[in-house]
Design an enzyme around this catalytic site. Structure first.
Site, PDB file in Angstrom:
ATOM      1  N   CYS B 270       0.837  -1.194   0.000  1.00 25.86           N
ATOM      2  CA  CYS B 270       0.000   0.000   0.000  1.00 25.86           C
ATOM      3  C   CYS B 270       0.872   1.244   0.000  1.00 25.86           C
ATOM      4  CB  CYS B 270      -0.848   0.064   1.276  1.00 25.86           C
ATOM      5  SG  CYS B 270      -2.197  -1.079   1.336  1.00 25.86           S
ATOM      6  N   CYS B 276      -2.564   0.884   5.525  1.00 24.82           N
ATOM      7  CA  CYS B 276      -1.948  -0.431   5.629  1.00 24.82           C
ATOM      8  C   CYS B 276      -1.766  -0.830   7.104  1.00 24.82           C
ATOM      9  CB  CYS B 276      -0.599  -0.393   4.917  1.00 24.82           C
ATOM     10  SG  CYS B 276       0.041  -2.012   4.465  1.00 24.82           S
TER      11      CYS B 276
END
Lengths: 258, 325
Positions: B270, B276
């Protein structure tokens, strides 16, 4: 075809301070007619062309244009937005130096397609097909469509510039020395092409040139300018074969014979 | 590193003087009133070089209040130099609360990403913009581009997209993808990936754009139409990734490629670090490898020619991607 002119110019003058650009120029231009403006450099022919194409505003005088809907509009009273719209739809302007009229950093296809996109075409396939068609009409190979004009020769650039201008089907094209700076064989082909296109499309054109042979080949009527004034005008053949004004006589007799 | 109030006693709140902030707020209000229009403003020298977000910092400084909570991201990450130093700057000169949590922030200054977490009407997104003029590389004259905006002559923008298709067979512009705002002005959404363009459309959050070197501010008010330009036969589309985030297994998010070693090892994670980390911290969120249906069991969809031993051997740790970077 109507019996009305396309463009009416009346007493147009442009002064640069106390210097004369062009003075008291009047004429009518009919649809499908090619008018040549000839004269030596500094005679005001480019100033006149720039005024007519609204790239310059004249000091005095008027010019009216008959729009597609038949309405007469005075050029110098239109808003800038309207003038620019006219410039990229109903008019064309072919510069002497193609680099001035082309986008040198985008491909030939995009150069031709730009006007279509500017008037709202949003279909890539259609734009490209039109570009291919126009390139072939100005004798540029289809496989050069993605090349930048920088990779083109002078003659090809000039032909590309012409295609770019004609793609929206204009009714009036201004040309400033369209064959200037090209060698004679390329010039001959370009003139041939221009003559064909002008006849096929029924274009009206105002061609500024110092080359009397170009004027003879392309135009039906011509105006001879000297020091910003029109010294003689008439049918091209008449002016060139039977020049009346002393300056025109000098100009015609100055043509080099080979 | 506590804030030392005495050290900044000579600075005004949020660094800029009040007159400057008023001037910038006027520009912001004008920008909001004319969505997508570039408002010139008297950009100030900031204690950072041009290109590091001087425009965004000035906008943030003009709108921030003592009760605001600030988040700063750089390419989606909260922990890169630019983000850390701008956050520290405002902590020091405005003494405001800072956060890395998207949902907790009231002002998010961003460089080149829009957070994955949906924004709300209580939030303001401030973009750092290097080149505000979308027509610049096609038309170098500022006088001409301003005229083109004024007269709504945007054919040239499509020339750029045409060139993309002619060269690459598709619209290859992936960032700074031009958009039309509220059916009028064509705007550069700053170098965000085009993945984020749809998030701008009718966003509930106010979006402000500051270009410090170019001295321009523009804005997209909440719930404003932002439409990416395209052709009828080549419609706009966002980037897609054929594998989920290697750390949190998120799909339909924007991923960064992270190089792990000198042997071709890499992983896609991410770009939004907060997103994330939140997913990995929350036990109910599917962690990597747990998404049998999406990622095809434990085996990641990495190309077979470039095995990623580091990725397979070690369970992901917090910040692993960043260390490798």
């Amino acid at each position: 075809m109507t019996d009305e002119p396309l463009l009416r110019v009346s007493a147009l003058s442009k002064f640069y301070g106390s210097r004369v650009g062009c003075e008291n120029v009047s004429f009518d231009l009919w649809p499908g007619e090619v008018l040549a403006v000839v004269g030596e450099s500094g005679s005001g022919k480019t100033t006149l062309l720039n005024c007519l194409s609204t790239r310059l505003l004249p000091s005095s005088g008027t010019a009216s244009y008959r729009m597609r809907d038949g309405q007469w509009r005075e050029l110098y009273r239109m808003s800038e937005a309207e003038r620019r719209f006219l410039m990229r739809t109903d008019w064309g302007f072919v510069h002497q130096n193609p680099a001035d009229g082309l986008r040198m950093t985008v491909s030939a296809g995009a150069n031709v397609g730009e006007r279509l996109m500017a008037v709202g075409d949003r279909h890539y396939g259609r734009i490209r097909a039109t570009a291919v068609d126009w390139l072939s009409r100005v004798e540029i190979d289809e496989d050069r469509i993605d090349d930048e004009p920088r990779a083109f020769s002078g003659g090809m650039r000039q032909r590309l510039q012409i295609a770019r201008n004609l793609v929206t089907g204009p009714r009036l094209v201004f040309m400033d020395e369209p064959t200037g700076g090209l060698d004679v064989s390329v010039q001959a082909r370009l003139l041939d092409l221009l003559r064909g296109l002008v006849t096929d499309l029924g274009l009206a054109a105002i061609v500024v040139t110092h080359d009397l042979a170009v004027a003879r080949l392309l135009s039906q009527r011509m105006m001879v300018m000297k020091d910003g004034r029109v010294v003689e005008s008439g049918l091209t053949d008449r002016v060139l074969d039977d020049p009346r004004a002393p300056y025109t006589q000098l100009l015609v007799s100055s043509i080099l014979q080979v | 590193m506590n804030a030392q109030p005495t050290e900044i006693a000579t600075y005004n709140f949020a660094y800029l003087d009040e007159q400057t902030k008023r001037m910038i707020r006027r520009a912001i209000l004008k920008g909001i009133a004319i969505p997508g229009y570039q408002v010139p403003f008297a950009s100030r020298e900031m204690p950072m070089p041009y290109g590091w977000g001087t425009g965004g910092v000035q906008v943030t400084a003009s709108i921030i209040g003592p009760d605001d909570v600030l988040k700063v991201i750089d390419q989606g990450a909260d922990d890169t130099t630019n983000a850390v130093s701008i956050r520290a700057f405002f902590k020091k000169v405005a003494n405001v609360a800072v956060t890395t949590e998207t949902a907790a922030a009231t002002i998010i200054q961003t460089r080149h990403r829009i957070p994955e977490h949906p924004l709300t009407a209580r939030q303001v997104l401030v973009f750092q913009v290097p080149i505000p003029e979308p027509l610049r590389f096609l038309e170098p004259r500022e006088t001409e581009t301003r005229k083109m905006h004024a007269l709504e002559e945007y054919g040239l923008m499509h020339v750029k997209l045409y060139e993309d298709i002619a060269r690459h067979g598709r619209i290859a512009t992936t960032y700074a993808y031009p958009v039309k705002v509220e059916g009028r002005y064509v705007m550069d959404p700053s170098p965000t990936p085009k993945f984020d363009n749809p998030k701008m459309h009718r966003s509930p959050a106010l979006q402000l754009f500051g270009a410090g070197r170019e001295k321009r501010i523009y804005a997209v008010p909440p719930f404003t139409d932002v439409v990416s330009l395209d052709f009828e036969d080549h419609p706009f589309e966002v980037q897609t990734f054929d594998q989920p985030c290697a750390l949190c297994a998120a799909e339909n998010v924007y991923l960064d490629e992270v190089i792990l070693d000198d042997h071709g090892g890499h992983m896609f994670v991410c770009s939004d670090t907060d997103h994330c980390e939140k997913r990995r911290a929350d036990p109910t969120s599917p962690l990597w490898g747990g998404r049998a249906e999406g990622a095809g069991g434990g085996s990641l969809a990495t190309p077979p020619t470039t095995p990623t031993p580091a990725l397979r051997a070690d369970p992901p740790r917090k910040g692993e991607g960043k260390e490798a970077e």
